[in-house]
Design a protein around this motif. Structure first.
Motif, short mmCIF file in Angstrom:
data_model
loop_
_atom_site.label_atom_id
_atom_site.label_comp_id
_atom_site.label_asym_id
_atom_site.label_seq_id
_atom_site.Cartn_x
_atom_site.Cartn_y
_atom_site.Cartn_z
N ILE A 42 0.82 -1.22 0.00
CA ILE A 42 0.00 0.00 0.00
C ILE A 42 0.85 1.27 0.00
O ILE A 42 0.34 2.35 -0.21
CB ILE A 42 -0.97 0.02 1.20
N ALA A 43 2.15 1.11 0.27
CA ALA A 43 3.04 2.27 0.24
C ALA A 43 3.79 2.39 -1.08
O ALA A 43 4.54 3.34 -1.28
CB ALA A 43 4.04 2.19 1.39
N SER A 44 3.59 1.43 -2.00
CA SER A 44 4.34 1.44 -3.27
C SER A 44 3.70 2.40 -4.26
O SER A 44 2.53 2.77 -4.14
CB SER A 44 4.38 0.02 -3.86
N LYS A 45 4.45 2.76 -5.28
CA LYS A 45 3.97 3.70 -6.27
C LYS A 45 2.90 3.08 -7.18
O LYS A 45 2.07 3.79 -7.72
CB LYS A 45 5.14 4.23 -7.11
N LEU B 159 -7.52 2.30 3.34
CA LEU B 159 -6.33 3.00 3.85
C LEU B 159 -6.65 3.88 5.05
O LEU B 159 -5.88 3.94 6.01
CB LEU B 159 -5.71 3.86 2.74
N ALA B 160 -7.78 4.58 5.01
CA ALA B 160 -8.08 5.57 6.06
C ALA B 160 -8.68 4.95 7.31
O ALA B 160 -8.50 5.48 8.41
CB ALA B 160 -9.03 6.64 5.51
N ILE B 161 -9.41 3.84 7.16
CA ILE B 161 -10.16 3.31 8.30
C ILE B 161 -9.73 1.90 8.69
O ILE B 161 -9.44 1.63 9.85
CB ILE B 161 -11.69 3.32 7.99
N GLY C 260 4.66 6.43 2.63
CA GLY C 260 4.16 6.04 1.32
C GLY C 260 2.66 5.79 1.34
O GLY C 260 1.95 6.11 0.37
N LYS C 261 2.16 5.21 2.42
CA LYS C 261 0.72 4.98 2.56
C LYS C 261 -0.03 6.31 2.53
O LYS C 261 -1.05 6.44 1.86
CB LYS C 261 0.45 4.23 3.86
N ARG C 262 0.47 7.30 3.25
CA ARG C 262 -0.19 8.62 3.28
C ARG C 262 -0.15 9.27 1.91
O ARG C 262 -1.12 9.90 1.49
CB ARG C 262 0.48 9.51 4.30
#
Length: 384
Positions: A128-131, A153-155, A171-173
């Motif tokens: 989830i942090a990858s491009k 991602l948010a919850i 990266g996730k953000r």
């Protein structure tokens, strides 16, 4: 163990190439290899034992092999495949059970019970942090895909290990921010979509999500402070009870005998004993006595962020509607919210400092009083 890991890698590659349906565009060999690489990253910066590292690598290679059988309950199928393969390669029963538990730990909504489970879960979601982030292999519209990923991602998602947070949280953000921008752009282009709810929830194009580590820090620190305060109150109550019993015994037994001239030698020891006991009682009461505060604030105080709304002593005299308004203002301001938590933590610390100083003084007075009283009675009896 390195030989077994190498055999496992070869086994999984052959299994996916020969038996995995090509409809799985995410849970495939590439994903498994990515999870293995993620485990390598996490274990390199963690303090776990080498054997645990090897077990994690075995689990990473085997965790999605169940997709070659079925996508439903694939974790259980992965465990079956892992057990059969590891038994065939003379792996001991303890390691097999550990690998099986780690595979089951990748199941959705499973809460990790140890550091190894945290690492395997974080490694499984490291993408989830990858491009080229993607989490969905279902047939969805573009807006549905965006909403599902934003919600995840948010919850729903969190990194459990500190190592994963340090490596991938940024990266996730970034990905979440890009998803939000794309979602807002798509909604503007399609006027027929009802997006009022999304505008209220994500009214900024770029939001700052509070780090879970900060929230955990406040939660743990506040809980520890409250626990320490309870301990101090308990200790003070014990001293208060003990001294109350002592002084009642003194008044009922010793004082009644002092009117006899033959017992004059007991007067001063009794006075000393009673004096120390009374002082101990007073100090115990001071250690537990609450302070009374004003209980009111003004709108100017809220606007200037001068009032801590998390402490009941600052609002107990306010009307409900005024308090609700003030809480709404605080919850809309991230800096004000964290500032209030910080102040709450600080003032709890001041209260604890006062309690423990008084408690230490009380114990010292009680200890010295017992010693001095015993000595005074001994001297009185000696010279009587």
């Amino acid at each position: 163990m390195e030989i077994l890991i190498s055999k496992t890698e070869k086994f999984v590659i052959e299994l996916f190439n020969n038996k995995l349906d090509n409809k799985f565009v995410f849970h495939n060999l590439a994903h498994t290899q990515q999870v293995v690489d993620n485990v390598h990253q996490l274990v390199e910066v963690s303090a776990i034992e080498n054997r645990d590292k090897d077990i994690l690598l075995l689990s990473a290679w085997l965790h999605d092999t169940g997709y070659t059988v079925s996508s439903k309950n694939h974790e259980m199928e992965s465990v079956k495949i892992a057990k059969a393969f590891l038994l065939e390669n003379n792996c001991n029963a303890s390691d097999i059970d550990t690998v099986s538990a780690l595979i089951m730990a990748t199941k959705i909504n499973h809460h990790p019970n140890n550091d190894n489970e945290k690492i395997i879960r974080d490694a499984d979601c490291g993408h989830i942090a990858s491009k080229n982030y993607i989490t969905c292999n279902k047939t969805l519209t573009e807006l549905e895909w965006l909403e599902e990923n934003i919600n995840f991602l948010a919850i729903e998602h969190q990194f459990y290990s500190n190592e994963a947070s340090q490596i991938w949280e940024k990266g996730k953000r970034r990905n979440l921010s890009e998803l939000l921008k794309t979602q807002n752009k798509l909604k503007r282009e399609n006027s027929k979509l009802n997006y009022k709810k999304e505008e209220l929830s994500f009214k900024k194009n770029k939001i700052e999500l509070p780090e879970r580590g900060i929230e955990t820090m406040f939660r743990v620190a506040l809980r520890n402070h409250i626990t320490l305060s309870d301990i101090a109150d308990t200790k003070a109550n014990i001293l208060l009870s003990v001294n109350a019993i002592i002084i009642s015994l003194v008044l009922s037994n010793l004082v009644s005998k002092l009117d006899n001239p033959s017992n004059d030698y007991l007067i001063w020891p009794t006075v000393i004993f009673t004096g120390f006991t009374v002082v101990s009682i007073i100090l115990s009461i001071l250690a537990t006595r609450p302070n009374v505060t004003q209980g009111k604030f003004s709108k100017q105080d809220v606007a200037a962020k001068k009032v801590n709304l998390l402490f009941f002593g600052n609002f107990h005299k306010m009307a409900l509607n005024e308090f609700e308004w003030a809480m709404g203002e605080m919850m809309q301001d991230r800096d004000y919210l964290y500032g209030s938590l910080t102040k709450d933590l600080y003032f709890l610390g001041l209260v604890l400092n006062r309690k423990y100083k008084l408690l230490r003084l009380t114990y010292s007075v009680f200890m010295v009083g017992i010693v001095v009283s015993v000595l005074s009675f001994a001297v009185a009896f000696h010279y009587s």
